[in-house]
Design an enzyme around this catalytic site. Structure first.
Site, PDB file in Angstrom:
ATOM      1  N   ASP A   9      79.692  26.467   8.139  1.00  0.00           N
ATOM      2  CA  ASP A   9      78.843  25.359   8.541  1.00  0.00           C
ATOM      3  C   ASP A   9      78.475  24.599   7.265  1.00  0.00           C
ATOM      4  O   ASP A   9      78.509  25.164   6.161  1.00  0.00           O
ATOM      5  CB  ASP A   9      77.590  25.913   9.225  1.00  0.00           C
ATOM      6  CG  ASP A   9      76.534  24.848   9.448  1.00  0.00           C
ATOM      7  OD1 ASP A   9      76.861  23.817  10.067  1.00  0.00           O
ATOM      8  OD2 ASP A   9      75.393  25.041   8.989  1.00  0.00           O
ATOM      9  N   MET A  10      78.103  23.341   7.411  1.00  0.00           N
ATOM     10  CA  MET A  10      77.801  22.548   6.225  1.00  0.00           C
ATOM     11  C   MET A  10      76.307  22.453   5.918  1.00  0.00           C
ATOM     12  O   MET A  10      75.823  23.038   4.960  1.00  0.00           O
ATOM     13  CB  MET A  10      78.424  21.151   6.357  1.00  0.00           C
ATOM     14  CG  MET A  10      79.938  21.167   6.223  1.00  0.00           C
ATOM     15  SD  MET A  10      80.728  19.545   6.423  1.00  0.00           S
ATOM     16  CE  MET A  10      79.867  18.549   5.215  1.00  0.00           C
ATOM     17  N   ASP A  11      75.578  21.711   6.726  1.00  0.00           N
ATOM     18  CA  ASP A  11      74.161  21.465   6.433  1.00  0.00           C
ATOM     19  C   ASP A  11      73.341  22.746   6.518  1.00  0.00           C
ATOM     20  O   ASP A  11      73.417  23.487   7.499  1.00  0.00           O
ATOM     21  CB  ASP A  11      73.602  20.416   7.395  1.00  0.00           C
ATOM     22  CG  ASP A  11      74.283  19.069   7.209  1.00  0.00           C
ATOM     23  OD1 ASP A  11      74.171  18.514   6.102  1.00  0.00           O
ATOM     24  OD2 ASP A  11      74.944  18.595   8.151  1.00  0.00           O
ATOM     25  N   GLY A  44      78.596  20.150  13.054  1.00  0.00           N
ATOM     26  CA  GLY A  44      78.255  19.218  14.109  1.00  0.00           C
ATOM     27  C   GLY A  44      78.487  17.784  13.690  1.00  0.00           C
ATOM     28  O   GLY A  44      78.506  16.876  14.520  1.00  0.00           O
ATOM     29  N   LYS A 195      81.917  25.625  18.387  1.00  0.00           N
ATOM     30  CA  LYS A 195      82.597  25.987  17.146  1.00  0.00           C
ATOM     31  C   LYS A 195      83.416  27.265  17.337  1.00  0.00           C
ATOM     32  O   LYS A 195      84.535  27.386  16.840  1.00  0.00           O
ATOM     33  CB  LYS A 195      81.587  26.189  16.024  1.00  0.00           C
ATOM     34  CG  LYS A 195      80.903  24.920  15.541  1.00  0.00           C
ATOM     35  CD  LYS A 195      79.989  25.215  14.353  1.00  0.00           C
ATOM     36  CE  LYS A 195      79.248  23.988  13.860  1.00  0.00           C
ATOM     37  NZ  LYS A 195      78.414  24.266  12.678  1.00  0.00           N
ATOM     38  N   ASP A 218      73.640  28.827  10.018  1.00  0.00           N
ATOM     39  CA  ASP A 218      72.184  28.956   9.974  1.00  0.00           C
ATOM     40  C   ASP A 218      71.498  28.570  11.274  1.00  0.00           C
ATOM     41  O   ASP A 218      70.350  28.931  11.502  1.00  0.00           O
ATOM     42  CB  ASP A 218      71.612  28.050   8.866  1.00  0.00           C
ATOM     43  CG  ASP A 218      71.700  26.579   9.255  1.00  0.00           C
ATOM     44  OD1 ASP A 218      70.649  25.974   9.546  1.00  0.00           O
ATOM     45  OD2 ASP A 218      72.811  26.037   9.272  1.00  0.00           O
ATOM     46  N   ASN A 221      73.951  26.040  16.849  1.00  0.00           N
ATOM     47  CA  ASN A 221      75.338  25.676  17.126  1.00  0.00           C
ATOM     48  C   ASN A 221      76.337  26.516  16.338  1.00  0.00           C
ATOM     49  O   ASN A 221      77.549  26.387  16.531  1.00  0.00           O
ATOM     50  CB  ASN A 221      75.575  24.187  16.853  1.00  0.00           C
ATOM     51  CG  ASN A 221      75.330  23.784  15.417  1.00  0.00           C
ATOM     52  OD1 ASN A 221      74.471  24.346  14.731  1.00  0.00           O
ATOM     53  ND2 ASN A 221      76.068  22.803  14.934  1.00  0.00           N
TER      54      ASN A 221
END
Length: 268
Positions: A9-11, A44, A195, A218, A221
């Protein structure tokens, strides 16, 4: 176990709070890619909003992939070819608009590389800053959306959105996937799009086993890919639900949580 794929995941996971990748984390990710491990970004965010980090990590050079829009698109980052794409028909988007009015929350979607909303609001502005996409205010949301779109977001303060989520998850069960990517973002995609589902599709096409996948996340999603992976890793700043489902809990996104796991399991 030799892991062959790392899914991030990124953010609030890969990225620090200033939306950059720490040098320690970047170094670890480049080393494992050099060793043949696939690094996949799963967010997302719309595809455009993932481009900068995909380029920074040189995913094209390593023939890797991104899962954008919560898995509604799978993209080969080397060829830029979409291997999978899901969308919502206009009539579904119009129905969601009416529900947003009933629930008294803001709504936005994406048309090409633009965030479209009927009323400018602080949460759509947050999304614009996160993704780098321009924000367009339109006189009529329904008139603006006359083609399929990948996903729709209802947005409001977290306390209100919790109740909206509970109501609409029940009302739309079996029709759409409804989940939160952030406390103030409630996302709607085609039923079954997550995902985790897209990750399953990707590894099957590559001949990678479920047990050979390591996933980091985190938020809500991220749950499906954390539960799916051979090693599901929750960040130290993750929600309680994510930590409960994870196999392993690392440090926070601000304390090189991703790098610490990679260094431990890959000896880099």
């Amino acid at each position: 176990m030799k892991y062959k794929m790392i899914v991030l995941d990124m953010d609030d996971t890969l990225l620090q709070d200033d939306h950059t990748i720490s040098e320690r984390t970047k170094k670890a990710l480049m080393k494992v890619q050099d060793a043949g491990v696939k690094v996949v970004l799963a967010s997302g965010r719309p595809t455009y909003g993932m481009k900068e980090m995909a380029e920074e990590l040189k995913l094209a050079d390593y023939n890797s992939y991104i899962l954008s829009f919560n898995g509604a698109k799978i993209i080969d980052w080397n060829t830029k070819k979409e291997l999978y794409s899901s969308s919502l028909p206009p009539e579904t988007v119009h129905s969601l608009y009416k529900l947003s009015k009933r629930e008294d929350v803001w709504i936005h979607t994406y048309i090409e590389d633009t965030i479209v909303t009927e009323q400018l609001n602080p949460y759509s502005e947050i999304e614009s800053k996160l993704t780098g996409l321009p924000l367009l205010e339109v006189p009529s949301f329904i008139n603006a959306v006359q083609q399929p779109v990948v996903k729709v977001l209802m947005i409001e303060n977290p306390e209100k959105l919790i109740n909206v989520e509970a109501t609409l998850k029940k009302e739309l069960a079996g029709e759409l996937t409804v989940l939160r990517s952030k406390p103030y973002f409630l996302e709607f995609t085609e039923s079954g799009v997550t995902k985790g589902a897209s990750l399953k599709q990707l590894i099957e096409s590559l001949g990678i086993e479920q047990e050979e996948v390591m996933s980091f996340g985190d938020s809500y999603n991220d749950l499906t890919m954390i539960e799916f992976a051979g090693l599901g890793v929750a960040m130290g700043n993750a929600t309680a639900e994510v930590k409960e489902k994870a196999n392993y809990i690392t440090d926070s996104n601000m304390n090189d949580g991703v790098a610490k796991v990679i260094e431990k399991f890959f000896n880099v």
